[in-house]
Structure formats: C-alpha cells, structure tokens
Design an enzyme around this catalytic site. Structure first.
Site, PDB file in Angstrom:
ATOM      1  N   THR A 105       0.819  -1.218   0.000  1.00  0.00           N
ATOM      2  CA  THR A 105       0.000   0.000   0.000  1.00  0.00           C
ATOM      3  C   THR A 105       0.847   1.259   0.000  1.00  0.00           C
ATOM      4  OG1 THR A 105      -1.784  -1.134   1.119  1.00  0.00           O
ATOM      5  CG2 THR A 105      -1.752   1.238   1.348  1.00  0.00           C
ATOM      6  N   THR A 181       2.074  -4.119   4.525  1.00  0.00           N
ATOM      7  CA  THR A 181       2.012  -4.362   5.972  1.00  0.00           C
ATOM      8  C   THR A 181       1.604  -5.793   6.335  1.00  0.00           C
ATOM      9  OG1 THR A 181      -0.276  -3.588   6.066  1.00  0.00           O
ATOM     10  CG2 THR A 181       1.444  -1.970   6.515  1.00  0.00           C
ATOM     11  N   ASP A 182       0.885  -6.483   5.434  1.00  0.00           N
ATOM     12  CA  ASP A 182       0.311  -7.775   5.820  1.00  0.00           C
ATOM     13  C   ASP A 182       1.343  -8.748   6.386  1.00  0.00           C
ATOM     14  OD1 ASP A 182      -2.069  -6.792   4.971  1.00  0.00           O
ATOM     15  OD2 ASP A 182      -2.385  -8.223   3.348  1.00  0.00           O
ATOM     16  N   LYS A 260       1.229  -7.599  13.379  1.00  0.00           N
ATOM     17  CA  LYS A 260       0.136  -6.776  12.856  1.00  0.00           C
ATOM     18  C   LYS A 260      -1.121  -7.206  13.603  1.00  0.00           C
ATOM     19  CE  LYS A 260      -2.256  -5.180   8.746  1.00  0.00           C
ATOM     20  NZ  LYS A 260      -2.411  -5.104   7.305  1.00  0.00           N
TER      21      LYS A 260
HETATM   22  N1  ASP Z   1      -1.966  -6.378   1.084  1.00  0.00           N
HETATM   23  C1  ASP Z   1      -1.073  -5.248   1.230  1.00  0.00           C
HETATM   24  C2  ASP Z   1       0.328  -5.787   1.444  1.00  0.00           C
HETATM   25  O1  ASP Z   1       0.621  -6.274   2.478  1.00  0.00           O
HETATM   26  C3  ASP Z   1      -1.526  -4.386   2.344  1.00  0.00           C
HETATM   27  C4  ASP Z   1      -0.570  -3.302   2.754  1.00  0.00           C
HETATM   28  O2  ASP Z   1       0.354  -2.945   2.098  1.00  0.00           O
HETATM   29  O3  ASP Z   1      -0.793  -2.737   3.815  1.00  0.00           O
HETATM   30  O4  ASP Z   1       1.117  -5.691   0.569  1.00  0.00           O
END
Ligand code: ASP
Length: 447
Positions: A105, A181-182, A260
């Site tokens: 993201t 973040t995932d 997370k």
């Molecule tokens: N699905 C995305 C990822 O982890 C979500 C994010 O970036 O927060 O790449």
C-alpha cells in the site's frame, strides 16, 4: 485480463462498462433509481460491485449495479498517465539513507484527476511525494520489487537481505524498506536472522492507506522511518509505523517481536513481549535499554538462506493429528505448533509428534496466546511434549518462530545444530524474563 478487470471491475459492472465501451478516465452518464450522475470512471478498489465515478464536485461515489442501471459514455477521458514528481535537492551533510521499495500500500497510488493507477510507485516516487525527507537525510533510492507482501516468499527475503547487505557494506548510515504491511513482521523477523551484527539500523515501513488518500499514514511513517535509520543510536532490524491513531509519533518495534494486530488501524503494529526500540517525533527517543549500539566498524554477517520445508500449524479443540503425519509425508523438515495456553496440544497428537521427531523433523511449540511465555513444565501435558523432543519457543511469537525455523534449517542439515540455534537468542526474539506489563500489548495506550 482486460484493462477494466485489471482496475478492479468484475461481473455485472464489468459487463455494463464493456457494453458501453468505457475505459477508466472516460466521462460517463449513469442512470440509476431515477437519478442521473455524470462523472469520470475511476478504478475500483476493494470488495463490492459498485461502479466508482468522480463527480464534478470532486467527490467519488459508488453506484450500486442493478438491472435498472444504464450507462452512456459522454466522452473519452485523458489517457491515464502518472507524472513523477520533481525530486528534492539533497544536503550532503545529512546522514546517508537508502530507501528500498518492495511494493504494498505504501507504494500504491491513484491519480484521481485522470484515474491512472500506479500500483508500483518506486522509492524515487516516494521521495518525490515526501520532499520533507530531504531535510532529514541524504536519501538514495533503490527499486527491489513491486509486490504485495502476501506474495512474498523465502526467496524474496534472501534477495532483500542480499540487497541490504550490499548497501550496508558500502557504508550507508541506514536503510529503509517500504513494504506491504500484511506480512511485514515476517520479513522483519527474516531480515533480523539473516543480517547479523548489523552496524546500522534497517527499518521496515508500510502504510495502512495509500499516499493518494487524505487520511494516508504513508508520509508520516516514512519520515519517522528515515529519521530512525539516519539518526537512531541502535543498530538492527526495526519496523516503524504509527504509535497511535494520531500522527504525533512513530514507534520503532524490534523486528522479531512485532505483530500486525488490526486490519485497518494506523497503529496496527504492536510489540509483543518486549518494548519497542524507540519512538520518533522530531527526534529519536529510545524506549528500550536492551539494544546493540550503532557502530559503523562492526562487520555484518550475512546468513540469508531459508528452507521452505517448514509449516505453522494451529492447534484447536478437536484437532486431527493426521495433519501432522500429512506434513511429514510431504517432506516437511520443521513444524511449528501453535499450542494452547502455556504450550499444550491434546494427547491425541502425541503419537504423530513422536513419529515426526523420530524421522528427524524439528518440532517447535509456541503459544497462541498473544502475550506471555510458554512454560511446558507446569502441566504433565507440557512435560510429556518436552519428553518427546518438542522445543519450547519461550516468549517468541509463533510467526517469528516459523521464520526462525526456516532460517535455522537453511543454515544446517544437522538436526542437533538446528535445535541449538532454536534455543539460542539470535536476534532478540527471546527476552530473558517476561514482566507482566511488558508482556501486555501496549506500553502506552491500547487498541
Ligand atoms: N496487502 C497489502 C500488502 O501487504 C496491504 C498493505 O500494504 O498494507 O502488501
């Protein structure tokens, strides 16, 4: 896949848009439930079937797709294009920080004027949209990947570790890695094990909202991460994100003790069973006393190999132990069990676990409780599991334990040595004692 599908349209919405020969960026007239809307067709993110249009007022609305919806294309829109922002001037007196981009993201962006999507903003683009970074560090950028973090695998951790090691050996003052973040906490654990004896900070950073949204946390997180990478007194792998839902401070968690915890909050990452390294406001304030100091003369030891023959298995009431036999038959060399409470699984699993260990499979046990420490000496269930040869993962997070076992099996084929590596504190994954307060998720505030 056609352009509209690539931009998130499916099913009936896709059918209607195709029928009217529309592309993202075109000006449309949509009639629905007796009302007529005119606007620019936007990409569709997230779940749902609505068609998204930007109205003349600048607001985006979603129009539900029913059999009564009619679409007319009024005009072709400007061909979507992304104009890279100008890069800020660099100050050679500031610390030298490399920002690497891997996707997620934080590196996604929609150009709402034209409807263009840049799902792959490079680290250079990030620097362009956050020019304040040039007041904190002399920033260099490096493109590594453009993937969502759910698509990461062990090979990507190894590649990333190699890239970071190269920059560290060149003598940079810190590295920042923009990441989805995932699974960012898995990568921070992987890099913590792969990059030993780091002389400088390596800080992972992500965002819960992409940088085109007014509520984006991307810029503040990035500024905090770059400040930590360039100025913090500690060396090692950290993960920087919002400390709370306000923009006031960024917190830098230890790479092996972070999870997370929320699907959408900005302060989604929490340190578990340990204090974060530091908070960053307009300077870096250390929270933990236990850290390795920044020391440019320290030699980095790169150990970037990971095995992919390891699984994480969650125990639950009624768990079928043949799952363990299945994984052994599949050739897995390591199994991390996420057990209950102090570190337990039902007795019905004992035979399968014993068989796995006899075949040379390393079995570790972490707790599915969020805080606290595995103690397998309290109940006879735990003692019997230890007797079978299960390795207790103490206060290490199950996912950190998974990554550590992948790493340990990447270092040696000797089961005894793997177990020794698992028992040693390699990268701050174990703390010597679990204080009740430190064991809680939140050192100040809470979700
Ligand atoms: N699905 C995305 C990822 O982890 C979500 C994010 O970036 O927060 O790449």
């Amino acid at each position: 896949m056609c352009e509209l599908e690539g931009l998130g349209y499916r099913g009936k919405a896709l059918e209607l848009l195709r029928g009217a020969d529309c592309s993202v960026g075109d000006i449309l007239e949509i009639s629905s439930r007796g009302r007529v809307y005119e606007g620019i067709l936007m990409p569709r993110f997230g779940a749902g079937a609505a068609i998204i249009v930007k109205l003349k007022s600048g607001y985006n609305i979603g129009i539900e797709v029913t059999d009564m919806v009619e679409i007319k294309r009024l005009g072709r829109g400007a061909k979507p294009a992304f104009v890279a922002p100008l890069l800020p001037k660099q100050n050679p007196a500031l610390p030298h920080v490399v920002i690497m981009s891997t996707g997620g993201t934080i590196a996604s962006r929609v150009d709402y004027r034209t409807g263009a999507v840049r799902s792959a903003m490079s680290a250079n683009d990030l620097l362009g949209v956050v020019p304040e970074l040039a007041d904190i560090a002399r920033v260099e950028t490096e493109f590594v990947f453009s993937i969502y973090s759910e698509d990461f695998c062990q090979r990507d951790w190894s590649e990333l570790a190699l890239r970071v090691a190269k920059r560290v050996e060149e003598g940079v003052d810190g590295v920042v890695i923009a990441h989805g973040t995932d699974t960012m906490a898995y990568t921070s654990a992987a890099l913590s094990f792969a990059l030993q004896g780091l002389p400088v900070p390596v800080i992972l950073v992500g965002a819960q909202r992409s940088s085109d949204r007014p509520s984006s946390d991307a810029a503040t997180n990035l500024i905090g991460a770059v400040r930590a990478a360039g100025e913090a007194p500690f060396a090692g792998v950290g993960l920087a994100m919002h400390e709370s839902i306000s923009d006031a401070a960024i917190v830098v968690h230890r790479g092996t003790k972070v999870r997370k915890c929320h699907t959408s909050r900005r302060d989604t990452f929490q340190s578990v069973n340990g204090l974060p390294f530091a908070v960053v406001e307009d300077r870096v304030v250390m929270l933990s006393e236990h850290y390795q100091r920044r020391d440019p003369s320290r030699r980095l030891v790169l150990r970037q190999k990971f095995s992919d023959a390891v699984v994480l298995v969650k125990f639950y009431p009624g768990f079928d132990p043949s799952v363990i036999d299945f994984y052994v038959a599949q050739g897995m060399r390591g199994i991390v069990l996420e057990g209950s409470g102090l570190g337990h699984v039902s007795r019905v699993c004992f035979e399968s676990i014993g068989r796995a260990i006899d075949r040379g499979v390393v079995v570790g046990l972490a707790s599915q409780c969020v805080g606290g420490r595995v103690n397998m000496n309290v109940y006879d269930t735990g003692r019997d599991l230890l007797g079978l040869g299960v390795v207790a993962f103490e206060d290490m997070l199950a996912e950190t334990g998974l990554v550590k076992l992948m790493w340990a099996l990447g270092q040696t084929d000797d089961t005894r040595q793997v177990v020794e590596l698992l028992r040693a504190d390699v990268a701050g994954e174990y703390s010597c004692c679990t204080l009740l307060r430190e064991g809680s998720l939140h050192y100040r505030g809470g979700l």
